[in-house]
Design a protein around this motif. Structure first.
Motif, PDB file in Angstrom:
ATOM      1  N   GLN A 171       0.851  -1.184   0.000  1.00 39.86           N
ATOM      2  CA  GLN A 171       0.000   0.000   0.000  1.00 39.86           C
ATOM      3  C   GLN A 171       0.889   1.236   0.000  1.00 39.86           C
ATOM      4  O   GLN A 171       2.028   1.192   0.433  1.00 39.86           O
ATOM      5  N   SER A 172       0.342   2.315  -0.463  1.00 37.07           N
ATOM      6  CA  SER A 172       1.103   3.555  -0.485  1.00 37.07           C
ATOM      7  C   SER A 172       0.130   4.719  -0.469  1.00 37.07           C
ATOM      8  O   SER A 172      -1.090   4.527  -0.569  1.00 37.07           O
ATOM      9  N   LEU A 173       0.682   5.894  -0.372  1.00 34.29           N
ATOM     10  CA  LEU A 173      -0.158   7.081  -0.470  1.00 34.29           C
ATOM     11  C   LEU A 173      -0.874   7.102  -1.824  1.00 34.29           C
ATOM     12  O   LEU A 173      -2.044   7.444  -1.917  1.00 34.29           O
ATOM     13  N   PHE A 176      -3.761   4.787  -1.744  1.00 33.29           N
ATOM     14  CA  PHE A 176      -4.773   5.385  -0.869  1.00 33.29           C
ATOM     15  C   PHE A 176      -5.550   6.454  -1.640  1.00 33.29           C
ATOM     16  O   PHE A 176      -6.789   6.446  -1.661  1.00 33.29           O
ATOM     17  N   LYS A 202      -2.069   7.635   8.858  1.00 32.97           N
ATOM     18  CA  LYS A 202      -1.238   6.494   8.472  1.00 32.97           C
ATOM     19  C   LYS A 202      -0.556   6.701   7.115  1.00 32.97           C
ATOM     20  O   LYS A 202       0.612   6.387   6.945  1.00 32.97           O
ATOM     21  N   PHE A 203      -1.335   7.212   6.149  1.00 33.63           N
ATOM     22  CA  PHE A 203      -0.762   7.355   4.801  1.00 33.63           C
ATOM     23  C   PHE A 203      -0.170   8.733   4.541  1.00 33.63           C
ATOM     24  O   PHE A 203       0.309   9.005   3.444  1.00 33.63           O
TER      25      PHE A 203
END
Length: 493
Positions: A171-173, A176, A202-203
């Motif tokens: 996962q990453s920004l 997201f 979190k992101f």
DNA sequence: ATAGGGTTAG
């Protein structure tokens, strides 16, 4: 489909292509040789017209055919509106003796299976991608999530996003922001905003995350919510950028707040904010759609003084609003002006003009523009066909509409969901029983090709068939409808 | 496929 090819007859096929006449398989029908050059159009129509999967496999596995990921993707694109054929093709190549699919082709296949709501195949393909170390990538998950959201399974989409790292995709920004955008574009803004609030820490949400959410609120015409979110962004120390301002500007227009939009634009200028072609196009379009042609025109003519040249999209906006709120003649003047200045009209430009002419009943002139479009090597696309079909049918020339539809089906440009909807509703204008029968057949065909008719369409066609006493076809369609409903569909792939 | 501007639909 998978079962059919469980034991790919690899070596055998090699021989078959070389010794065509000697192969025992010729007792059925000889496989046609593939087109000499790797021509995507010819191959796509070969796949469309083939009736025997075995013969098709032989042809496509012929060693003289040099497969590349680009060629495969081009063919899938051509077969896009015939999901089963496209997946069949993908699957045949999955068993090719030497060629291996690219991640991009896998993504397309997953997209198609998801459109059919055949989630079992979707996940089968995801696992296959994984075992071949080709993915799944963030793009793969974006595709899957988008399809779940558009099938009304937004919660499922969010869960999948939250568990993507378990499938070996980090996962990453970026991812997201992508899931937030998908939810917003499907008008699930409330859901997106909640997800945003839970995970923004979190992101490390950035200006793009905020822009996505603000745009989401604008899409549902809640400009004030958008402004609230952006204020919050500023409070957290993130600066708005030009995209932010363009989102808000468009938001005002979309919500019908024309004067607020104009004031906002003046404020942008006053504050020496950079203004670009997107800003101007938004204003031209925004003024135009509410009939403020003079103001649209002024902005359009004045942008050069502001140091910004119009783009093709700006011209398209101007031409479209002239067609709708002024006159086609003036729109065509702008079209010619644009060509005179060396701009190359794109298919949107042509479609806007063609629609304008159709709308004023000038079908023949519209067809002239279709010809001009072709001369510019801008092939009519599915929208072009849809416009022509709609207006021919509206004018009572249903045969001409059907003729165009037939032409599309031959592989030039496969019909999409809109084409079927347009044509089906046209089958009710003459109140002829044969037309209603055609409507029934079209409905079956569209489901077969992976398009989901609305409930309204089902009911309309069913009523029509019962009216003409065709209980048989009505029953078949009822069965189809129940299969399309809640139950997951499993097309044997 | 990380965000903003032109086709569409009663």
């Amino acid at each position: 489909m998978f079962a059919l090819l469980r034991k790919p007859p690899k070596n055998h096929l090699h021989f078959f292509c070389i010794y065509r006449g000697l192969s025992p398989l010729t007792t059925t029908s000889p496989a046609p040789l593939p087109p000499a050059a790797a021509d995507p159009a010819a191959l796509a129509s070969l796949i469309l017209t083939s009736t025997d999967p075995r013969t098709l496999t032989q042809t496509l596995h012929c060693p003289s055919l040099h497969w590349t990921p680009q060629l495969v993707d081009q063919i899938i694109k051509r077969l896009w509106n015939h999901a089963l054929k496209a997946l069949h093709f993908f699957n045949i190549l999955s068993y090719h003796p030497t060629y291996a699919h690219s991640p991009s082709s896998f993504d397309h296949a997953i997209d198609l299976a998801a459109r059919l709501r055949d989630y079992r195949t979707v996940w089968t393909l995801v696992h296959r991608m994984k075992s071949l170390s080709l993915g799944p990538t963030q793009k793969t998950f974006a595709i899957i999530a988008e399809r779940y959201v558009s099938a009304g399974k937004a919660d499922r989409a969010v869960k999948i996003f939250l568990s993507m790292h378990e499938h070996g995709c980090r996962q990453s920004l970026n991812s997201f922001n992508t899931i937030l955008d998908l939810l917003c574009k499907e008008k699930k803004v409330e859901k997106a905003y909640n997800l945003f609030k839970v995970f923004r820490g979190k992101f490390k949400a950035d200006v793009i995350s905020y822009n996505v959410i603000a745009n989401g609120w604008c899409l549902v015409k809640r400009t004030n919510k958008a402004l609230e979110v952006l204020k919050e962004m500023v409070d957290r120390g993130l600066n708005p950028n030009l995209t932010t301002y363009n989102i808000v500007l468009k938001g005002y227009f979309r919500a019908g707040q024309i004067e607020e939009a104009w004031r906002f634009f003046l404020e942008m200028k006053k504050r020496k904010c950079e203004i670009d072609v997107v800003t101007y196009t938004t204003i031209v379009h925004g003024f135009g759609v509410v009939g403020e042609i003079k103001r649209a025109r002024n902005v359009f003519d004045g942008m050069v003084n502001g140091g910004v040249l119009p783009s093709v999209a700006t011209y398209n906006a101007m031409i479209q609003v002239l067609c709708k709120k002024d006159s086609v003649e003036n729109a065509i003047l702008v079209f010619e002006e644009m060509v005179g200045k060396g701009y190359m009209p794109n298919s949107t430009t042509y479609n806007v003009v063609i629609r304008g002419l159709c709308h004023t009943g000038e079908m023949e002139r519209a067809l002239e523009f279709v010809g001009r479009m072709k001369d510019d090597e801008c092939e009519p696309n599915v929208q072009t066909y849809n416009i022509l079909i709609r207006y021919f049918c509206d004018a009572g020339e249903i045969e001409r509409g059907l003729e165009l539809f037939e032409k599309m089906g031959s592989g030039v440009c496969l019909p999409n969901l809109d084409t079927y909807n347009i044509l089906i509703s046209s089958m009710f204008v003459r109140k002829k029983s044969d037309d209603l029968l055609v409507a029934g057949k079209l409905l079956i065909e569209m489901v077969d090709r992976g398009f989901m008719p609305r409930k309204f369409t089902f009911n309309r066609v069913l009523n029509g068939l019962l009216l003409i006493g065709n209980q048989g076809l009505a029953k078949e369609i009822l069965r189809l409808q129940s299969r399309c409903g809640r139950l997951p569909r499993q097309f044997k792939l």
